[in-house]
Write a protein that holds these residues in place. Sequence first.
Motif, mmCIF file in Angstrom:
data_model
loop_
_atom_site.group_PDB
_atom_site.id
_atom_site.type_symbol
_atom_site.label_atom_id
_atom_site.label_comp_id
_atom_site.label_asym_id
_atom_site.label_seq_id
_atom_site.Cartn_x
_atom_site.Cartn_y
_atom_site.Cartn_z
ATOM 1 N N ALA A 72 0.861 -1.184 0.000
ATOM 2 C CA ALA A 72 0.000 0.000 0.000
ATOM 3 C C ALA A 72 0.895 1.231 0.000
ATOM 4 C CB ALA A 72 -0.900 0.002 1.232
ATOM 5 N N ASP A 73 0.417 2.302 -0.595
ATOM 6 C CA ASP A 73 1.201 3.528 -0.699
ATOM 7 C C ASP A 73 1.199 4.361 0.577
ATOM 8 O OD1 ASP A 73 1.916 2.970 -3.311
ATOM 9 O OD2 ASP A 73 0.234 4.091 -4.146
ATOM 10 N N SER A 74 0.240 4.084 1.473
ATOM 11 C CA SER A 74 0.108 4.913 2.670
ATOM 12 C C SER A 74 -0.692 4.171 3.730
ATOM 13 C CB SER A 74 -0.618 6.226 2.326
ATOM 14 O OG SER A 74 -1.961 5.942 1.945
ATOM 15 N N PRO A 103 10.230 -1.398 12.818
ATOM 16 C CA PRO A 103 9.733 -0.009 12.839
ATOM 17 C C PRO A 103 9.131 0.401 11.498
ATOM 18 C CG PRO A 103 11.894 -0.135 13.853
ATOM 19 C CD PRO A 103 11.643 -1.492 13.232
ATOM 20 N N GLY A 104 7.994 1.082 11.574
ATOM 21 C CA GLY A 104 7.341 1.597 10.380
ATOM 22 C C GLY A 104 6.368 0.646 9.714
ATOM 23 N N TYR A 105 6.224 -0.571 10.248
ATOM 24 C CA TYR A 105 5.342 -1.571 9.641
ATOM 25 C C TYR A 105 3.908 -1.269 10.057
ATOM 26 C CZ TYR A 105 4.411 -6.211 7.638
ATOM 27 O OH TYR A 105 3.988 -7.260 6.851
ATOM 28 N N TYR A 106 3.044 -0.970 9.083
ATOM 29 C CA TYR A 106 1.643 -0.630 9.335
ATOM 30 C C TYR A 106 0.808 -1.498 8.403
ATOM 31 C CZ TYR A 106 -2.484 2.279 10.148
ATOM 32 O OH TYR A 106 -3.729 2.737 10.511
ATOM 33 N N ALA A 107 -0.106 -2.287 8.972
ATOM 34 C CA ALA A 107 -0.812 -3.266 8.157
ATOM 35 C C ALA A 107 -2.218 -3.524 8.661
ATOM 36 C CB ALA A 107 -0.029 -4.580 8.157
ATOM 37 N N ILE A 118 -5.213 -12.212 3.830
ATOM 38 C CA ILE A 118 -4.820 -11.172 2.891
ATOM 39 C C ILE A 118 -4.440 -9.927 3.694
ATOM 40 C CG2 ILE A 118 -5.487 -9.858 0.852
ATOM 41 C CD1 ILE A 118 -5.506 -12.980 0.547
ATOM 42 N N GLU A 119 -3.284 -9.380 3.379
ATOM 43 C CA GLU A 119 -2.738 -8.239 4.118
ATOM 44 C C GLU A 119 -2.479 -7.082 3.163
ATOM 45 O OE1 GLU A 119 1.368 -7.189 6.629
ATOM 46 O OE2 GLU A 119 1.085 -9.175 5.762
ATOM 47 N N ALA A 120 -2.693 -5.885 3.651
ATOM 48 C CA ALA A 120 -2.201 -4.676 2.987
ATOM 49 C C ALA A 120 -1.206 -4.046 3.942
ATOM 50 C CB ALA A 120 -3.333 -3.704 2.678
ATOM 51 N N VAL A 121 -0.047 -3.634 3.422
ATOM 52 C CA VAL A 121 1.016 -3.137 4.286
ATOM 53 C C VAL A 121 1.760 -1.979 3.630
ATOM 54 C CG1 VAL A 121 2.613 -4.899 3.390
ATOM 55 C CG2 VAL A 121 3.124 -3.765 5.555
ATOM 56 N N THR A 122 2.073 -1.019 4.456
ATOM 57 C CA THR A 122 3.048 -0.012 4.080
ATOM 58 C C THR A 122 4.135 -0.113 5.128
ATOM 59 O OG1 THR A 122 3.421 2.293 3.479
ATOM 60 C CG2 THR A 122 1.919 1.897 5.304
ATOM 61 N N ASP A 123 5.385 -0.017 4.685
ATOM 62 C CA ASP A 123 6.443 -0.137 5.674
ATOM 63 C C ASP A 123 7.642 0.665 5.270
ATOM 64 O OD1 ASP A 123 8.537 -1.717 4.472
ATOM 65 O OD2 ASP A 123 7.772 -3.566 5.308
ATOM 66 N N TRP A 124 8.626 0.685 6.126
ATOM 67 C CA TRP A 124 9.777 1.557 6.008
ATOM 68 C C TRP A 124 10.524 1.425 4.686
ATOM 69 C CZ3 TRP A 124 13.969 -1.464 5.204
ATOM 70 C CH2 TRP A 124 13.881 -2.775 5.627
#
Length: 128
Positions: A72-74, A103-107, A118-124
């Motif tokens: 994901a972009d954001s 750090p920075g992993y958001y899902a 199924i996961e959507a993730v934005t990360d470092w």
Amino acid sequence: MLDHITLHASDAKRSIAFYTKALAPLGYIPKAHHEPTIGFGVDDDTPRSDFYVSPMGNPAQQPIPTHIAFRADSEQAVRDFHAAAIAAGGTDNGEPGPRAYHPGYYAAFVLDPDGNNIEAVTDWSYAA
């Protein structure tokens, strides 16, 4: 775009040994050690992994779903994915938010109609 995928193996140690050798010519090495799960990634001096091998558990008790993570972009895109997937009939498997993986992993996680995770993730490694 895919972020990572997890392969569940009946004998994780055997599969990790196999993939360590089989993926070496492609520049992949074991990188992320979330024992007993091992993440493989390109040998690029970062901890980034995109292919994981994990134990299957006891398939007689319950089938192990496939895990696919989409980039994901954001953080907002992660939240939008979660809402859209739930509205489409998915089952919540993890509200949007930070994860302790690094750090920075958001899902966010949703089970599809067949129980796949199924996961959507934005990360470092690529967060905007």
